[in-house]
Write a protein that holds these residues in place. Structure first.
Motif, PDB file in Angstrom:
ATOM      1  N   TRP A 163      -5.740  -8.219  -6.496  1.00 12.55           N
ATOM      2  CA  TRP A 163      -7.290  -7.244  -7.401  1.00 12.55           C
ATOM      3  C   TRP A 163      -6.365  -6.380  -7.463  1.00 12.55           C
ATOM      4  CZ3 TRP A 163     -11.409  -9.226  -7.741  1.00 12.55           C
ATOM      5  CH2 TRP A 163     -12.182 -10.250  -7.036  1.00 12.55           C
ATOM      6  N   HIS A 164      -6.816  -5.367  -9.542  1.00 11.16           N
ATOM      7  CA  HIS A 164      -6.195  -4.588  -9.986  1.00 11.16           C
ATOM      8  C   HIS A 164      -7.215  -4.557 -10.728  1.00 11.16           C
ATOM      9  CE1 HIS A 164      -4.860  -7.081 -13.789  1.00 11.16           C
ATOM     10  NE2 HIS A 164      -4.349  -7.998 -12.317  1.00 11.16           N
ATOM     11  N   THR A 176       1.290  -5.227 -10.646  1.00 12.02           N
ATOM     12  CA  THR A 176      -0.163  -4.018 -10.061  1.00 12.02           C
ATOM     13  C   THR A 176       0.634  -2.648  -9.910  1.00 12.02           C
ATOM     14  OG1 THR A 176      -1.716  -5.477 -10.054  1.00 12.02           O
ATOM     15  CG2 THR A 176      -2.101  -3.176  -9.432  1.00 12.02           C
ATOM     16  N   GLY A 191       0.794  -8.146  -6.123  1.00  9.20           N
ATOM     17  CA  GLY A 191       0.362  -6.704  -5.895  1.00  9.20           C
ATOM     18  C   GLY A 191       1.819  -5.523  -6.461  1.00  9.20           C
ATOM     19  N   ARG A 233      -5.883   4.549  -4.050  1.00  9.90           N
ATOM     20  CA  ARG A 233      -5.505   4.066  -3.363  1.00  9.90           C
ATOM     21  C   ARG A 233      -5.388   2.553  -3.813  1.00  9.90           C
ATOM     22  NH1 ARG A 233      -9.449   1.347   1.113  1.00  9.90           N
ATOM     23  NH2 ARG A 233     -10.620   0.184  -0.539  1.00  9.90           N
ATOM     24  N   PRO A 234      -4.169   2.067  -3.456  1.00  8.55           N
ATOM     25  CA  PRO A 234      -3.979   0.827  -4.397  1.00  8.55           C
ATOM     26  C   PRO A 234      -4.825  -0.294  -4.026  1.00  8.55           C
ATOM     27  CG  PRO A 234      -1.709   1.793  -2.748  1.00  8.55           C
ATOM     28  CD  PRO A 234      -3.482   3.301  -2.242  1.00  8.55           C
ATOM     29  N   MET A 235      -4.822  -1.287  -4.346  1.00 11.53           N
ATOM     30  CA  MET A 235      -5.379  -2.458  -4.274  1.00 11.53           C
ATOM     31  C   MET A 235      -5.404  -2.905  -3.348  1.00 11.53           C
ATOM     32  SD  MET A 235      -8.225  -2.457  -7.465  1.00 11.53           S
ATOM     33  CE  MET A 235      -9.527  -1.093  -7.570  1.00 11.53           C
ATOM     34  N   ARG A 236      -5.520  -3.667  -2.519  1.00 11.32           N
ATOM     35  CA  ARG A 236      -5.411  -5.044  -2.154  1.00 11.32           C
ATOM     36  C   ARG A 236      -5.245  -6.462  -3.536  1.00 11.32           C
ATOM     37  NH1 ARG A 236      -6.863 -10.043   1.695  1.00 11.32           N
ATOM     38  NH2 ARG A 236      -9.167  -9.565   0.817  1.00 11.32           N
ATOM     39  N   SER A 237      -3.696  -7.163  -3.112  1.00 10.40           N
ATOM     40  CA  SER A 237      -3.250  -8.274  -4.098  1.00 10.40           C
ATOM     41  C   SER A 237      -4.204  -9.332  -3.933  1.00 10.40           C
ATOM     42  CB  SER A 237      -1.631  -8.183  -4.355  1.00 10.40           C
ATOM     43  OG  SER A 237      -2.481  -9.337  -4.706  1.00 10.40           O
ATOM     44  N   GLU A 280       3.765   1.311  -3.524  1.00  6.57           N
ATOM     45  CA  GLU A 280       3.032   2.340  -4.375  1.00  6.57           C
ATOM     46  C   GLU A 280       2.823   3.569  -4.853  1.00  6.57           C
ATOM     47  OE1 GLU A 280      -0.584   0.010  -6.172  1.00  6.57           O
ATOM     48  OE2 GLU A 280      -1.430   1.623  -6.995  1.00  6.57           O
ATOM     49  N   PHE A 335       1.217  -1.343   0.067  1.00  7.57           N
ATOM     50  CA  PHE A 335       0.134   0.575  -0.148  1.00  7.57           C
ATOM     51  C   PHE A 335       0.601   1.328   0.026  1.00  7.57           C
ATOM     52  CE2 PHE A 335      -3.551  -2.399   1.305  1.00  7.57           C
ATOM     53  CZ  PHE A 335      -4.244  -2.275   0.870  1.00  7.57           C
ATOM     54  N   ARG A 354      -0.148 -13.138  -4.564  1.00 12.11           N
ATOM     55  CA  ARG A 354       0.165 -12.497  -3.679  1.00 12.11           C
ATOM     56  C   ARG A 354       0.496 -11.258  -3.809  1.00 12.11           C
ATOM     57  NH1 ARG A 354      -5.463 -11.712  -0.409  1.00 12.11           N
ATOM     58  NH2 ARG A 354      -6.705 -13.318  -1.931  1.00 12.11           N
ATOM     59  N   PRO A 407     -10.346  -5.040  -2.631  1.00  9.16           N
ATOM     60  CA  PRO A 407      -9.505  -4.871  -2.868  1.00  9.16           C
ATOM     61  C   PRO A 407      -8.985  -4.207  -1.447  1.00  9.16           C
ATOM     62  CG  PRO A 407     -11.086  -3.433  -3.930  1.00  9.16           C
ATOM     63  CD  PRO A 407     -11.978  -4.575  -3.199  1.00  9.16           C
ATOM     64  N   ALA A 408      -9.907  -4.003   0.023  1.00  8.85           N
ATOM     65  CA  ALA A 408      -9.522  -3.474   0.228  1.00  8.85           C
ATOM     66  C   ALA A 408      -8.428  -3.431   1.696  1.00  8.85           C
ATOM     67  CB  ALA A 408     -10.532  -3.025   1.566  1.00  8.85           C
TER      68      ALA A 408
END
Lengths: 1115, 439
Positions: free
Chosen positions: B437-438, A420, A417, B431-435, A392, A389, A413, B231-232
């Motif tokens: 998710w994208h 992404t 991440g 806000r970045p997304m929790r992996s 990024e 978080f 994961r 994604p939270a």
């Protein structure tokens, strides 16, 4: 002052004007004495020579009420101490050099918005100070020279606003405790009730010495409404040298009391003496250190608390940290120090939830300094998510590099991440690595890489995607198509149209899904506007129906009108579905050629196409479409007709109404009807003569429509003609329409007293029976002042039909006035039909009578019941009885429970009434409901009665005896949070009054604040006392519409900033009662609309509490 | 409490769907096969809809569609098994037709080959992911407001809607209510002169429905909590976190402000004709609660001022900080107009009966929000609240939130959708997304 004016008048006539403000000031002797007493006895230094101070009091903006008081105070200061004499002026020409030179100093006394646009004045003022004289500014003096930055800077800055308002008391700190000008305050901070300015500083900290400022660490100053976190340096008083001269400014002085404050007066006096050159004082600037607001201990404390935070705990420390960040985050040094501490925190043994929170905050405030440590956290799946978080979000190449390195290290994961994050950051350097990952065995990883390449969107990324596409399958392959579309969009917007076109062409292949092909076709069309029309035509002519919708949709984007016309010309070649969609897209064009195609399509074979054409004709058409649309409306039904009509009503352009006017007399039948409708919808008042003419048409529907149109358009001047038409109406329907039309036209007369004149006159002269009955009906609709008399007379008319019309008119009256007349008819009319109608009317009017009490109403219903000829009428009556919330009505309804025929209505009425009267006669209501339950065969009603009984029983213990204080209103305040006298320690002085706001019979527990105090924003306090036989734990069951707070014995036990409908027991609050009397207080906030609350005391598990007593007086 | 609060969205939906039956014809019909969505012909030539998110608003929207002619609800999807079972039973009872499919995962619903459209009513943090996935599948979308959880997610939706040429309707249904349209038409036609100030009053505080506490608790049977979080950030389940109450928690929503900006700020933008732009300066103060309950942390009281380069100011605040409380209040040189769900009021009063002539500005007329969507699915025309407009409406709420979070004035470039030389503020655009998710 008078003396000074006279002296000065001798030397410069220019200065004085009749507008001298002091003339209008009537300070009482007492006030003058207060200033006189507060003023210092002697000046700090003796003037070197006699000094003359110009007090300038003119405002071009807001005029401060303190001006005369300030003038007087300055005069007294000078006179009492002998430091200077004052001359007051309101004439700007006093600033001309020849006038100004006589003064030793100028004081801007609360002046606002002086423009000083005359260059002579600007130069004169600057010369005055530069050459060694003094300038003084009091309070509003920084609110001047809006177009003269040099003048603004001379004063030190320019007024922005004043979050610290005149009604507040604010803490002032001394910036320079040893300065001679702060000796007035003993060098110590103080509090003062005054209005404090926020100015936009103009080099103030570079060229002035600030003496006083707001203490922005003091809570009351920080909490003022409108304070920003960057409000740290709020100077109040300062001095500076300017050339050979001096300036003194003090922003105190809005409130009257300030001018009787001996410390402030001493400060003014010393400041003036400084400006006049008599008092020597340091003017070198003092630095202001915003980092003094960086409270290391506070941060350490917050982080300590966050280190043990777990989900479900209070978030107080978390929101405290957010507040802390807000307070310092414009200070780069503070951010760095804070970040360092955050990183230490992450290294420590804090809870995962605490670390997660800090990572989320690093996403907002972290810098490259955080990158190595965050990158390290990727190694552990437990911390990787939170680190990502932050990573990024942190700007700069360090995070880019760290993420690229992470690509080759991590899996699952975390890898997704990282991919992404690289995509969202558009890290071009990652393109090659990402391309490799598009072939990753884990499809989720591959899709993430594809998507990241799509976001990077460079030609290289596009190349990578195209290469990957060759071998990709399934989900990955389709994601590549979408990513390529994203890339192509970016290329197009960056001017690389050929590259984009190639992508769109390749994705137009029939192998691709329809969504991709549609997007590709859209790309092709928008990418090459010159060929848009051609591409669209080709597509729509092709058999590739899947692409028709997108092609049709894009007709509205064709840039050349020739292209649109070509599409319009080819319209009949398309499938009906595509035709309809293309027609919808034509709405964007107002072009005769296109319109022609649209008009032609209104006659298409397929209804959907006709409907679409009719709709588009309305938005694009003009006068030329009137005939088509009117005829289409006349010859169609249903959706098609609806569309034709609304298009006809919406046609734009100057000639549309004229076309309708021309066409109206020339057509007949249904087309004429449609045009009449359009005339009304478009409010073409000029058409009234034509409509009146149409009213004589042989066709019934035309005549009826004419009446309806006139109902919308006709005015008083048309009444005679319309009354004539009414009296000659053919048939019942037509007559009804004319009655409505005449009444509507009459009601349009602005003078209520004259509305029924024309109809009454016509009634008086008309002999025809049917016409007279109609006119009576009209009078009943107008309800003019004389109508009632005429209708009463008509009740006695020899002709039964006239009597019947009068009964009908009176039965529909909007108020209860004709009740006695109708009641007489109901009792005495010969014709039974008349009696029944009059009875129904009477029953209706009884219900309208708001002046009679429930008892009288019930008595009238009983009388009416005696007259009711049959069960149907009695049923109607019972349902009317059911609307009266009284015990009498309840008994009346109950008396019919044994009448099998009326029983359902009686039950309904009982249930209805019981709901309305629960508090006044609770025991009897319960008894009647029980009786209903015992005898009813209707399960639904039994259930309802049972629920009502339970409801009534539920009302037990709701407290109804309260005193109130308030309401306290304050504009824009957060009222629930704000403390008012009842919750202050000195609450003893609050005025409490017995609360009487319990009028809602249906909800006896409801304390109706709006009934008691009226609507509007505010808060009120309700207070009572509860006597408890023992010390015990209890539950307070409360409800409110908006925010509520509750205190027991001055301890606050409950706060809920709610927005809802009041309902019993929505808030259950544990509390403790002492043995003996306990004070119970509620604070209730109001928003809009109704405003109520309720409260009772129960055992901790909600049971009945024995032995308590409630009293507002503790006895 | 007032009628304005009582007339909930759900009431509206009921009324709207009841009114729609009969009143609305079936003006234009083009079957699924002709639209080329999937090649399948919809039985009975109806628009085939899948409903994603069928709690609160989702059920309301679904029932509104059920009440309109020409619709088949073919599938429902929710991460809560109770929700989807209830939704399915409603559809099957109402239509007397069995075989409505239930899904836990929206991706499976979207993958169906027989859909024309989806209705999306999930918590805000899911909007962009589901909407962009549906757009890529070529599905038309009825999407709840606020458009996106963040400005960047809203932009992603707008881009996807445009790229795939799909029809989008936002759940800002006030646009389909006569009073709101009329108020905006009065403003647009200069009935109150030049408008200098628009005040937008939104609800204050939290309207919290107790669902069983804020403490971490076992995830209930049948509830796919990890998918709900999506994604939270990962946090343990608590009953008060999910369903209705998500909107008071900043991980999923911006609070009352963003819950309502899509309504009243949307109307304010409509009236001012600034639907495709944004303010250039935003400044204000928010009162973020020191959430003792451990969950709810969005602003309860808020007030911010937006400056438009078009020459007016929009003041957005909770109703307690607005002189007229809830609603939109246009203040012009020649009078004012106030409009809310409760009604409309004007000064001078005569404006209330002022007719808008055929040659004046008429705004997009929709009398039923769901019907308008269906009409546009058929005609391919733009709806009354397309994504690009909804994006700008909710942007006001997001911008206000950012200014309040930063505690200072921010300057905004409506064209680039970035702050002016303000990288700190730019960080709050997404806000970045929790992996994993994208977008």
């Amino acid at each position: 002052m008078i003396h000074a004016i006279r002296v000065f008048a001798l030397v410069a006539l220019l200065v004085l004007t009749a507008g001298t403000l002091s003339a209008g000031l009537q300070l009482s002797q007492e006030e003058i004495k207060r200033i006189q007493d507060a003023a210092p006895a002697t000046s700090t230094v003796k003037p070197k020579q006699p000094r003359l101070l110009l007090v300038f009091s003119f405002s071009q903006g807001y005029r401060h009420s303190a001006i005369p008081r300030a003038s007087r105070a300055l005069e007294i200061l000078g006179k009492k101490t002998g430091a200077f004499e004052t001359v007051e002026s309101e004439n700007l020409s006093v600033f001309r050099p020849e006038n100004l030179k006589r003064f030793d100093g100028v004081c801007f006394n609360n002046t606002t918005q002086l423009t000083f646009e005359d260059p002579v004045l600007r130069k004169s003022l600057l010369d005055f100070i530069t050459e060694g004289k003094g300038i003084v500014g009091i309070h509003a003096a920084t609110d001047n020279f809006p177009t003269w930055p040099e003048g603004q800077e001379l004063l030190g800055g320019v007024f922005e606003d004043h979050p610290w308002t005149a009604d507040g008391t604010w803490a002032v700190k001394i910036d320079d405790p040893t300065h001679p000008l702060t000796a007035a305050f003993g060098g110590k901070g103080f509090v003062i009730k005054d209005e404090i300015y926020r100015i936009r500083q103009m080099n103030l900290r570079k060229n002035s010495r600030v003496l006083l400022g707001l203490d922005m660490k003091a809570e009351q100053n920080r909490k003022a409404k409108g304070v920003k976190s960057v409000d740290r340096d709020i100077p109040i008083s300062w001095v500076k040298t300017y050339g050979k001269g001096r300036l003194f400014y003090c922003s105190l002085g809005h409130n009257d009391e300030v001018y009787a404050n001996s410390a402030v007066l001493r400060h003014y006096l010393d400041g003036i003496q400084f400006a006049l050159g008599d008092l020597q004082a340091e003017t070198t600037p003092l630095p202001f250190d915003p980092m003094s607001f960086y409270d290391q201990r506070a941060l350490t404390d917050l982080l300590g608390r966050i280190s043990t935070y777990t989900h479900g705990d209070s978030r107080a420390a978390l929101s405290g940290l957010d507040e802390f960040i807000r307070g310092v985050d414009d200070l780069p040094e503070a951010r760095l120090r804070m970040e360092k501490q955050f990183l230490e925190f992450l290294k420590g043994s804090a809870t995962p939830a605490g670390k997660q929170f800090i990572c989320m905050r690093l996403a907002l405030v972290g810098s490259e300094a955080s990158v190595p440590q965050l990158a390290g956290m990727l190694a552990d799946t437990a911390t990787a998510e939170m680190a990502l978080f932050a990573l990024e979000s942190i700007q700069g190449p360090a995070a880019d590099a760290a993420l690229q390195q992470a690509l080759v290290v991590h899996k699952g994961r975390t890898l997704i991440g990282v991919i992404t994050a690289l995509g969202n950051r558009r890290v071009e350097g990652a393109t090659a690595a990402l391309q490799d990952l598009t072939a990753h065995p884990d499809a989720r990883v591959a899709v993430a890489a594809v998507s990241a390449l799509g976001k990077i969107g460079t030609p290289a990324a596009l190349d990578a995607l195209e290469r990957s596409k060759k071998s990709a399958k399934g989900e990955v392959r389709s994601s590549i198509a979408h990513a390529m579309l994203a890339c192509a969009g970016r290329m197009k917007s960056q001017g690389e149209k050929d590259r984009a076109a190639a992508v769109y062409t390749s994705l137009g292949s029939p192998d691709e899904p329809v969504a991709v092909r549609s997007a590709a076709l859209r790309g092709t069309i928008l990418n090459d506007p010159g060929n848009a029309a051609g591409t669209i035509l080709t597509t729509l002519r092709s058999g590739d129906a899947a692409l028709h919708p997108i092609a049709a949709q894009l007709v509205g984007k064709v840039p050349d009108i020739e292209g649109v016309r070509a599409i319009a010309g080819a319209l009949p070649e398309f499938t009906p579905a595509a035709q309809a969609q293309v027609l919808a897209s034509f709405a964007a064009y107002r072009d005769a050629g296109v319109q022609k195609a649209v008009v032609a399509a209104t006659a298409a074979r397929v209804p959907d196409v006709r409907i679409a054409a009719l709709r588009t004709a309305g938005s694009m058409g003009d006068a030329g479409a009137v005939s088509t649309l009117a005829r289409a409306a006349a010859s169609s039904t249903g959706a098609e007709q609806k569309e034709a009509r609304s298009s006809l009503y919406a046609l734009r352009g100057a000639g549309v109404d004229d076309s309708i006017l021309v066409m109206l007399p020339r057509v007949d039948g249904r087309t004429k009807v449609e045009l009449l409708k359009a005339t009304a919808e478009r409010r073409i008042t000029a058409a009234v003569p034509s409509v009146l003419q149409a009213a004589g048409n042989p066709s019934g529907p035309v005549r009826i429509e004419s009446a309806r149109t006139l109902k919308s358009l006709a005015g008083a001047e048309h009444l005679p003609a319309m009354i004539d038409l009414l009296t000659h109406a053919r048939g019942e329907t037509e007559r009804r329409e004319w009655e409505l039309a005449v009444a509507a036209a009459a009601r349009r007369i602005p003078d209520r007293a004259r509305q029924d004149e024309a109809v009454l006159a016509a009634y008086a002269r008309t002999k025809d029976k049917q016409a007279r009955a109609s006119l009576i009906s009209v009078l009943g609709k107008i309800e003019g002042p004389a109508s009632l008399t005429t209708l009463r007379t008509a009740l006695k008319d020899p002709d039964p039909e006239i009597r019947l019309a009068a009964i009908r008119a009176l039965a529909g009256w909007s108020a209860a006035d004709p009740y006695p007349d109708l009641w007489a008819v109901a009792q005495g009319a010969k014709e039974s039909g008349h009696r029944v109608l009059a009875l129904r009317g009477s029953v209706r009017l009884i219900g309208l009578d708001s002046t009679s009490g429930a008892e009288q109403t019930v008595r009238r219903y009983k009388e009416a019941m005696a007259l009711a000829p049959n069960a149907a009428e009695r049923k109607l009556l019972l349902s009317a009885v059911g609307k009266v919330p009284s015990i009498g009505a309840l008994r009346m309804a109950a008396s019919y429970l044994n009448d099998a025929e009326l029983r359902p209505e009686a039950e309904a009425a009982i249930l209805n009434i019981a709901e309305g009267i629960a508090d006044t006669a609770r025991p009897e209501t319960v008894r009647q409901l029980r009786q209903l339950m015992a005898s009813s065969g209707n399960d639904v009603n039994v259930k309802k009665a049972d629920a009502l009984i339970k409801n009534i029983e539920r009302l037990d213990d709701y407290i109804t005896s309260w005193d109130f204080a308030g309401p306290y209103e304050e504009k824009d305040a957060r009222l629930l949070e704000k403390s008012f006298p009842p919750e202050e320690p000195a609450a003893a002085s609050v005025q409490w009054t017995a609360f009487r706001g319990m009028t809602d019979a249906g909800r006896p527990w409801l304390l109706e604040c709006d009934k008691a105090f009226g609507p509007g924003d505010g808060v009120v306090y309700l207070r009572t006392n509860v006597w408890s036989p023992v010390d015990q734990k209890v539950t307070l069951e409360a409800g409110s519409d908006y925010g509520i707070k509750i205190w027991v014995n001055t301890t606050r036990v409950h706060t809920n900033s709610a927005v809802r409908n009041v309902a019993p027991g929505t808030d259950r609050v544990p509390a403790t009662l002492q043995k003996g009397w306990n004070i119970l207080m509620m604070k209730l906030e109001q928003g809009d609309g109704s405003w109520g609350a309720c409260l009772r005391v129960r055992t901790p598990d909600g049971g009945k509490l024995e032995g308590i007593r409630i009293s507002t007086t503790q006895n | 409490m007032t009628n304005r609060s009582r007339s909930t969205r759900r009431d509206f939906l009921k009324a709207a769907s009841a009114a729609a039956v009969g009143a609305m014809g079936l003006p234009l019909f083009i079957p699924s096969s002709a639209l080329g969505r999937s090649g399948a012909v919809a039985p009975g030539d109806r628009i085939r809809i899948g409903c994603i998110g069928v709690g609160g608003m989702g059920i309301g929207n679904m029932q509104a569609f059920l009440g309109l002619p020409g619709v088949h609800i073919v599938a429902v999807c929710d991460v809560d098994a109770k929700h989807r079972a209830e939704a399915r039973s409603i559809v099957e009872t109402k239509t007397g037709r069995k075989g409505v499919a239930e899904y836990n995962d929206f991706r499976e619903l979207i993958a169906r080959s027989d859909l024309d459209a989806v209705s999306i009513a999930t918590p805000d943090h899911w909007h962009a992911l589901i909407a962009t996935a549906a757009a890529k599948a070529g599905l038309d979308i009825y999407g709840e407001k606020p458009l996106g959880y963040s400005i960047a997610e809203g932009r992603a939706i707008v881009d996807a809607v445009e790229r795939y040429g799909i029809v989008w309707q936002t759940g800002s249904w006030q646009r389909s209510v006569r009073n709101f349209r009329y108020a905006c038409e009065l403003v647009r036609n200069g009935r109150i002169g030049k408008v200098h100030t628009v005040r937008v009053g939104l609800p204050s505080g939290h309207s919290i429905s107790e669902q069983g506490g804020s403490q971490p608790a076992p995830v209930p049977e049948g509830f796919d909590y990890d998918l709900w979080l999506g994604p939270a950030p990962s946090v343990p389940y608590s009953p008060n976190r999910c369903h209705w109450n998500f909107r008071w928690i900043s991980d999923y929503s911006g609070g009352q402000l963003t819950d309502w900006a899509g309504h009243h700020c949307d109307i304010a933008q409509w009236g001012m004709g600034t639907e495709l732009t944004s303010p250039v300066e935003i400044e204000g103060v928010g009162n973020f609660p020191k959430a003792k309950d451990g969950l709810f942390d969005t602003a309860k009281n808020y007030r911010f001022v937006c400056t438009y380069k078009e020459g007016f100011t929009m003041i957005v605040a909770d109703r307690l900080q607005q002189p007229k409380g809830m609603g939109v209040h246009f203040e012009g040189t020649d009078g004012w107009i106030w409009v809310d769900r409760e009604g409309i009021d004007t000064s001078p009063k005569s404006l209330l009966t002022s007719a808008i002539g055929p040659d004046e500005i008429h705004l997009y007329r929709s009398d039923d929000h769901h019907q308008n969507f269906l009409d546009c699915v058929r005609s391919r025309a733009e709806t009354v609240t397309p994504a690009r407009v909804a994006h700008r409406s909710i942007m006001i709420g997001h911008l206000g939130l950012i200014a309040m979070k930063l505690g200072r004035k921010v300057r905004w470039n409506p064209e680039t959708e970035r702050f002016v030389n303000d990288p700190e503020a730019d960080r709050l655009l997404s806000r970045p997304m929790r992996s994993p998710w994208h977008l």
